[in-house]
Design an enzyme around this catalytic site. Sequence first.
Site, PDB file in Angstrom:
ATOM      1  N   SER A 111       1.630  -9.768  -0.697  1.00 47.22           N
ATOM      2  CA  SER A 111       1.386  -8.409  -0.720  1.00 47.22           C
ATOM      3  C   SER A 111       1.542  -7.661   0.918  1.00 47.22           C
ATOM      4  O   SER A 111       2.205  -6.513   0.309  1.00 47.22           O
ATOM      5  CB  SER A 111       0.055  -8.138  -1.011  1.00 47.22           C
TER       6      SER A 111
ATOM      7  N   GLU B 159      -9.149   7.633   3.303  1.00 43.89           N
ATOM      8  CA  GLU B 159     -10.052   5.965   3.910  1.00 43.89           C
ATOM      9  C   GLU B 159      -9.797   4.812   4.956  1.00 43.89           C
ATOM     10  O   GLU B 159      -8.477   4.782   3.924  1.00 43.89           O
ATOM     11  CB  GLU B 159     -11.721   6.122   2.865  1.00 43.89           C
TER      12      GLU B 159
ATOM     13  N   LYS C 111       0.503  -0.665  -0.320  1.00 44.62           N
ATOM     14  CA  LYS C 111      -0.489  -0.099  -0.398  1.00 44.62           C
ATOM     15  C   LYS C 111       1.068   1.386  -0.080  1.00 44.62           C
ATOM     16  O   LYS C 111      -0.049   2.357  -0.249  1.00 44.62           O
ATOM     17  CB  LYS C 111      -1.002   0.109   0.819  1.00 44.62           C
TER      18      LYS C 111
HETATM   19  C1  PLP Z   1      -5.111  -3.218   1.309  1.00 39.81           C
HETATM   20  C2  PLP Z   1      -4.460  -5.536   2.031  1.00 39.81           C
HETATM   21  C3  PLP Z   1      -4.611  -5.681   0.645  1.00 39.81           C
HETATM   22  C4  PLP Z   1      -5.738  -5.858   0.184  1.00 39.81           C
HETATM   23  O1  PLP Z   1      -6.186  -4.715  -1.625  1.00 39.81           O
HETATM   24  P1  PLP Z   1      -5.688  -4.521  -2.722  1.00 39.81           P
HETATM   25  O2  PLP Z   1      -6.088  -3.561  -2.990  1.00 39.81           O
HETATM   26  O3  PLP Z   1      -6.700  -5.264  -3.309  1.00 39.81           O
HETATM   27  O4  PLP Z   1      -4.297  -4.978  -3.044  1.00 39.81           O
HETATM   28  C5  PLP Z   1      -3.989  -6.954   0.607  1.00 39.81           C
HETATM   29  N1  PLP Z   1      -2.421  -7.641   0.707  1.00 39.81           N
HETATM   30  C6  PLP Z   1      -3.013  -6.856   2.348  1.00 39.81           C
HETATM   31  C7  PLP Z   1      -1.047  -6.823   2.002  1.00 39.81           C
HETATM   32  C8  PLP Z   1      -3.087  -5.697   2.442  1.00 39.81           C
HETATM   33  O5  PLP Z   1      -2.497  -4.962   3.550  1.00 39.81           O
END
Ligand code: PLP
Length: 441
Positions: free
Chosen positions: A399, A130, A108
């Site tokens: 992610s 948000e 993010k």
């Molecule tokens: C917020 C988040 C997501 C989901 O958001 P996307 O916009 O679908 O990427 C996925 N993995 C992590 C670690 C997050 O913090």
Amino acid sequence: MPVQGLSNVMGVLATAPATPLLPDSRGYFGSFGGAYVPEILRPNLQQLDQAFAAARSDPEFWAEYMRELALFSGRPTPVTPLPRLSQHLGGAQLYLKREDLGQTGAHKVNNAIGQALIARRLGKRRLIAETGAGQHGIATATIAARFGMEAVVYMGAEDVERQRPNVFWMEQMGTKVVAVEAGARTLKDAINEALRDWATRHEDTHYLLGTACGPHPFPALVAWLQSVAGTEARAQMLALTGRLPSRVYACVGGGSNALGIYQGFLGDPQVQLIGVEAGGRGPASGEHAARIAGGQGTRGIAQGYETLFLQTSEGQMVDTYSVAAGLDYVGVSPIIAHLHQQGKLAIERASDSEVVAAVKLLMRFEGVIPALESAHAVAGAIRAAAQLAPTEQVLINLSGRGDKDIFTMASALGDDSWASFLRHKADAMMAAKTSAEVHHV
Ligand SMILES: *Cc1c(COP(=O)(O)O)cnc(C)c1O
């Protein structure tokens, strides 16, 4: 390994941006997207769209973005082979793209840095955002502190109560967290409140939206900023193995980390792209956030854009659920919906229990603690690995890291010593507070 080889596999920064995924003149990707906002917000979106176009045509913008990603967030993040887990599963060779190693421990921050740079170019000194689980709020708070900007994060009052550690850190970094009491007191109410703020304070404020959703130009802008992961990962897979992966897995909440990694491979038709949604407690339970897999999401217009939403036949949004707070969202990126409709992207789901099992395997065999969100992608890859030949390579976008999930994981794994640790901590804090008060008197 010789040092020269090492610099090859580490990869280089994505020095050139990916070809942007752009919508038509109405902001539509195929039949999804658009910009459905009250008249009063039109100038805000138009100004942002122009700033986005200016950034795309100015190589200085991308260079500045890469510099900030390198110096503040440690990019490029590596691709890590998983030899022990791959051998255990007895099929394909698995690899992780390590977005968990960036600043704040998730992808993010890429988007937050990029949008803050755009806001600065527009002369804005105040960021609003948000947040649901709080991860996007944290990313916004860090970049606001670094750039010396004021930040206000809107968060449903219910989420403020559930995500205390993130609220604590946001406030410590100087961000004002506003608990939204309207509606169900969750993410969608926070989005409405952020839009209201933006409508009244456009001159000095940028709305830093956290995923590839919402009205145009946000989906295209966020996807473009997140493309760094895919550009890097493609070069790294080639440097490390001499080949492309046959599959790329990513979890899909709003869709931003998935679009980020996919963009490295959209020009490679031999690479299968797979998204994994939150299957929660299963399709029949109604407690999940799978909008595409299983076909339960239906077309609708809400929160400023048209996409597939989980809603009743009367168009009421339903409550979604996932063990991973970051995947718990009713809509999905219009770009994801479009790529899926075009047959360029397969969407599956993983249940909570598969996800917890995937976290355990990745920890035990590779010493990596994945975020519960990311573990959906890991679960999808684990399911497929055994059916694939050992010559095949599967890339998983990791992610985020899992430290934040200690409360959820400890209860999912039934760790009693954790519960008693929390009780002791709480008792000790109360005792310290009481003795401080006594002392004061
Ligand atoms: C917020 C988040 C997501 C989901 O958001 P996307 O916009 O679908 O990427 C996925 N993995 C992590 C670690 C997050 O913090």
